[in-house]
Design a protein around this motif. Structure first.
Motif: not given
Length: 399
Positions: A300, A303-304, A311, A315, A332, A336, A340, A343
Motif C-alpha cells: 500500500r 503505491m505512492q 507502483r 498494485a 485507494t 486516494g 496512486e 494505478t
C-alpha cells in the motif's frame, strides 16, 4: 602536345588491360567456386555410405573406423565437418567416441599446425575447428591468441573455442579475464560463451559470484538465468543486500526471488526501502506471486512510490492477494489521489474485465467475492438490456 596525347592513349590501354584482367579474375573465381561445389557434392555422395556406417557403430563397443582410402584435402574437410556436426549434436560417450575418431584421422594435428600459419584468417579458422573438436591440448595456444587479440568479433570466436576445449576452471577464468579486459559491456555474450564449457557450471558460477571483479559477478548473474543451481542461493542472498553496484544488486535480487525463497519480514522491509527502483519493483512483484498477505501494508505504501514500475507491480500484487488486497485497491481508488489512484483504478478495471474469462468454479467464486467488494465501493453497474426490434407486418399504419 603530341607526347601528352600518347601518354593518354597508353593510360587508356593500361586501364582497359586492368579491367580485362579483373573480369578474367572474376570469371576464374566463379568457375573455381562452381567446381568446388560440384566436387563437394560428389564427395558427399561418395562418403554417404561411410557416414551411415558410422551412425550404426556410434553406440557399439568397437572403435569407429577411419575414412577409407587416400583422401584429398577437400574430402578431409567434408568428413571433418560431418564429425564436428555430430560432436555438437551428441553428448556423453557418443561424443567422446567421435572426438577420438577426429584424433585418429589426424584432423586435430592438421588444425594445430595451422595455428602457426602466417595468415591470420587460417589461424582463426583453426581455432574455431579445434574448439568444435574439443582439442584440450590447444587451450594454451588459444589463450595466448586471445591475450594478444584486440577486441573484435574474432575475440568471441577464440573465447568460445577456449570454453569448449578447457579442462580446468582456471582456464575459463583466464578466458573471461581476456574477454572483459577491453571494458566492453559484453556480459551477456561472455555468459553465453562460458556456458559452452563441459565442466561443472555450478562450481564455476560459485567462483564467479565470489569474485572481486564486478564484471565476473555480472557474467555469473546473466549465466544463471534458466540454470537450476541451488548451491548459489546463499551467494545471491548476500549479493542482494551487500553488493555495492546497483545493477549487480538488482540482478541478484531478481534471481534470488525467482527461486521462490521464504523471506523474513525484516528482509522484505529492507528490500522494499532500497534506493534502487529495480530492487523495489522486483520485490513488489514477487510478493503477489508468493501470496505474502502480511506484506499488504508495504504494498500500500509502495503505491505512492515515485517510480511507475514500483507502483504498477505493487498494485498488481495487491490484486493477487485475495479479497483483502482487492479491497485495499478499491479503497485507494476511492480515497486516494494522484498517481496512486490512477494505478489502482487501472488494475481494478483489469481485474473486473478479466473476470468473464474464468471457467473454473474456484475462480468464479473468487471473482464474485471481488465483484461484491467492487459494487460496495463503486455501486452496482446495471447492464442495459438490448432492445428487441419488431418488424412491422402489413400496410401503412401512420394514419
Amino acid at each position: 602536345m603530341f607526347s601528352h596525347v600518347t601518354v593518354a592513349i597508353y593510360f587508356v590501354y593500361v586501364c582497359l588491360g586492368l579491367i580485362g584482367l579483373g573480369i578474367a579474375l572474376l570469371f576464374y573465381m566463379k568457375l573455381k567456386h562452381l567446381s568446388t561445389l560440384k566436387k563437394t557434392e560428389y564427395y558427399q555422395r561418395k562418403h554417404q555410405d561411410y557416414f551411415k556406417y558410422l551412425q550404426t557403430q556410434l553406440y557399439e563397443d568397437q572403435e569407429l573406423p577411419l575414412p577409407p582410402g587416400k583422401l584429398v584435402p577437400l574430402e578431409k574437410r567434408i568428413i571433418q565437418d560431418k564429425l564436428m556436426e555430430w560432436i555438437e549434436q551428441f553428448k556423453g560417450e557418443v561424443r567422446t567416441r567421435v572426438i577420438e575418431l577426429c584424433y585418429k584421422a589426424g584432423f586435430v594435428d592438421d588444425e594445430m599446425e595451422k595455428l602457426d600459419s602466417l595468415y591470420f584468417s587460417r589461424r582463426v579458422e583453426a581455432s574455431y575447428r579445434l574448439g568444435m573438436m574439443r582439442a584440450t591440448e590447444a587451450t594454451p595456444r588459444l589463450l595466448d591468441m586471445l591475450r594478444k587479440q584486440r577486441y573484435s568479433p574474432v575475440t568471441t570466436i577464440i573465447g568460445r573455442a577456449v570454453s569448449k576445449t578447457a579442462d580446468q576452471e582456471s582456464q575459463l577464468m583466464e578466458m573471461l579475464g581476456y574477454m572483459l579486459k577491453h571494458g566492453k559491456s559484453i556480459h551477456n555474450l561472455a555468459a553465453d560463451v562460458l556456458l559452452e564449457t563441459r565442466l561443472d557450471s555450478s562450481k564455476i558460477l560459485l567462483q564467479l559470484l565470489d569474485h572481486e571483479n564486478p564484471d565476473f559477478v555480472k557474467v555469473a548473474l546473466v549465466a544463471m538465468w534458466g540454470q537450476a543451481v541451488p548451491e548459489v542461493i546463499p551467494a545471491l542472498n548476500r549479493l542482494s543486500v551487500d553488493a555495492d553496484e546497483q545493477d549487480v544488486r538488482a540482478e541478484a535480487v531478481k534471481l534470488y526471488l525467482s527461486s521462490n525463497p521464504v523471506l523474513r519480514d525484516d528482509t522484505i522491509k529492507q528490500l522494499m526501502s532500497d534506493s534502487n527502483w529495480e530492487v523495489r519493483a522486483a520485490v513488489a512483484k514477487s510478493l503477489g506471486n508468493m501470496h505474502a498477505a502480511g506484506s499488504i501494508p508495504l504494498l500500500r505504501r509502495a503505491m505512492q512510490d515515485e517510480n511507475w514500475w514500483v507502483r504498477n507491480n505493487s498494485a498488481e500484487s495487491l490484486a493477487q492477494l485475495g479479497e483483502t488486497g482487492f479491497e485495499l485497491l478499491c479503497e485507494t481508488a476511492q480515497r486516494g489521489s494522484g498517481l496512486e489512484r490512477e494505478t489502482a483504478l487501472f488494475h481494478i478495471e483489469k481485474v473486473m474485465s478479466e473476470g468473464s474469462d474464468h471457467r473454473a468454479l474456484d475462480q468464479m467464486v473468487t471473482f464474485n467475492k471481488k465483484r461484491l467488494i467492487y459494487d460496495r465501493y463503486f455501486g452496482v453497474i446495471e447492464t442495459s438490456k438490448p432492445v428487441r426490434k419488431v418488424a412491422a407486418v402489413g400496410g401503412d399504419y401512420s394514419a
